[in-house]
Motif scaffolding. Structure first.
Motif: not given
Length: 558
Positions: A321-324, A376-379, A412-414
């Motif tokens: 979820h962290r932007s490259p 985990d925000p990604w999930i 990012c979740v929002i």
């Protein structure tokens, strides 16, 4: 302006769009119309600085007539639904001549051939990111690029080229020369391409500037029935497709989705014993292999849900979820590892397991709702994406569980939750109130995080997505809402022009006296005096010296 009856696409045209990712439509307007547009676009780009950008339609009002042409509007209704909307992003792209001393020879598959200074046409293969609001990459058809070419564009003049079938790619690996589409484009042609279809500019080796205007069409309602000239519910693979892939299960699934039918109606279900092989195949570096396995797994349905959830959970703890870094290829979805998926300010690339769970629909909803609370925000992001793709019939009862993610500590979740609300188009009063607060900049803790860094890198994106979510709500609602109307009116005070323009469209669809007055009041002060486009320069009487100076300033601006 009275709208003429739209000319809808045929079954075969829609099927070509599903498989190749694009379709070419003749706008059927007079040659004099396109000639006039060419001159006015040229004038706006060469005389009116800074670059008109998204203000090109007020400067060339005939472009609105182009969008309302029966052939164009009918094609967009066929693919994006009868209540599609045109996004505020509508941008003119000029491709300047290289000149005889710089003319270049290149192959159609070549990546990033040399372009002339002053051109706004990227020659590297790329998939677009949504202007002013990075959104999710959906396999289902929710957005389209609309490329209008007002004049003949022969091969030496730099037509846009495409990679047929690439609209279902998460990244541009395993691309091949066989899928390149590069052809002469007649004046008045409109190419409608799935938003995620890879494309690129080409060098202009002619003596004249090439002009193209791009629009973006957005779906505002989940499909419940065909919106084209539908004659036969059966999928038939068209002859002479441009894509090198053969993916009948994928195409049938998307065909059924567009028809508002059960995704796997008429599709042979693989034996459950094949599930381990198919799950492994989803990791293939072959685009065809990956897509075929992904949709075969989804066709298995409920028995595949647990395996897919496990596969999704294996991606936790990797900070995806962290932007490259914005300077790296991963930021643009072009990581060296074909399995890499990330969230960036440009787009969200969901895991293939989430895409499959969304295609399965109702049987996957309960475990997906549980994952909305994963640490985990990604999930959480992938779970909410899959619920959105499952659609309002399967997941609509949980719309406010999705709306609760608007209070998530991770922006990012929002962002992904907002995009899902746009896809569902249905949610309750609590979610509407939260959207209203966001649109009035009431976003607690949004200025800085605990370490003093900006928490939301682009608040404009949050508000823009909120306005699109309310547009979807209005487009799906059977009853009015005073809160929605008030939120849209408050949006008109936004200093970013995108949310107010979306709000005006939503207010128009509401149609109340107060809504119409608010929209007219906002637009009245922002209309463009089109008589400014009738000065002598339109006849082409500008000097070479003026043009050279203008291009130099344009290059500095861009």
């Amino acid at each position: 302006m009275n709208r003429q009856t739209p000319i809808l696409l045929s079954d075969e045209q829609v099927q070509r769009y599903i498989a190749d990712g694009y379709i070419i439509v003749d706008s059927n307007l007079a040659p004099s119309f396109h000639d006039g547009v060419t001159k006015r676009v040229a004038y706006a780009l060469e005389y009116e600085l800074p670059h008109p950008g998204d203000n090109i339609v007020p400067r060339v009002p005939a472009l609105d007539e182009l969008c309302e042409a029966p052939a164009v509007r009918g094609a967009l209704m066929s693919l994006m639904g009868s209540q599609f909307a045109l996004a505020p992003h509508r941008f003119p792209h000029n491709n300047e001549p290289l000149g005889k001393d710089e003319a270049t020879v290149f192959t159609p598959f070549e990546n990033q051939p040399k372009m002339s200074k002053g051109s706004i046409a990227a020659s590297a293969w790329h998939q677009d990111g949504h202007a002013s609001c990075g959104r999710s990459r959906w396999h289902t058809f929710r957005a389209a690029n609309v490329f209008y070419f007002p004049h003949d564009t022969p091969l030496n003049m730099g037509p846009t080229r495409f990679l047929a079938g690439s609209h279902l790619y998460a990244s541009l690996h395993d691309i091949c020369a066989e899928q390149v589409v590069m052809q002469m484009i007649p004046a008045g042609s409109v190419i409608i391409a799935d938003f995620d279809l890879a494309h690129a500019g080409t060098p202009n080796n002619s003596n004249d500037c090439r002009y193209m205007v791009k629009f973006v069409a957005l779906r505002t309602r989940h499909p419940v029935a065909p919106t084209w000239d539908h004659q036969n519910p059966e999928w038939h693979t068209p002859d002479d497709l441009k894509t090198p892939h053969d993916l009948p299960v994928v195409w049938k699934s998307l065909w059924n989705w567009l028809r508002g039918a059960v995704r796997y109606d008429g599709i042979t279900v693989p034996d459950i014993k094949e599930l381990p092989r198919l799950m492994a195949g989803m990791r293939s570096a072959s685009q065809q292999g990956r897509l075929a396995c992904l949709y075969d797994v989804a066709a298995i349905g409920a028995p595949a849900v647990d395996e897919l959830v496990d596969a999704l959970l294996q991606t936790a703890g990797q900070d995806r979820h962290r932007s490259p870094d914005t300077k790296g290829k991963a930021y643009y979805g072009e990581s060296a590892n074909h399995l890499d998926r990330y969230f960036t300010e440009r787009q969200f690339l969901p895991e293939d397991a989430a895409i499959a769970l969304g295609a399965i629909g109702a049987p996957a909803v309960k475990p997906l709702v549980a994952l909305l609370h994963h640490q985990d925000p990604w999930i959480r992001m992938n779970a909410v994406y899959a619920l959105g793709d499952a659609g309002p019939t399967a997941a609509g009862a949980h719309a406010d569980d999705i709306g609760a993610l608007l209070n998530d500590p991770e922006s990012c979740v929002i962002r992904v939750a907002l995009d899902v609300l746009c896809a569902l188009g249905t949610f309750g009063p609590a979610t509407v109130k939260q959207l209203h607060r966001f649109l009035t900049r009431d976003i607690p803790g949004s200025d800085v995080s605990a370490d003093g860094k900006p928490r939301f890198a682009m608040l404009d994106q949050i508000r823009y997505l909120c306005s699109l979510a309310l547009l979807a709500w209005v487009s799906n609602a059977d009853t009015p809402s005073a809160e929605v109307e008030a939120a849209l009116m408050d949006t008109l005070d936004d200093e970013n022009g995108y949310p107010p323009l979306v709000a005006c469209l939503a207010l128009e669809r509401i149609g109340s006296v107060d809504a119409m007055r608010a929209a007219i009041r906002y637009l009245r002060a922002r209309c463009w005096d089109s008589s400014q486009n009738t000065r002598p320069a339109l006849s082409g009487e500008w000097t070479k010296a003026h043009r050279k100076a203008t291009l130099a300033r344009m290059a500095e601006y861009t």
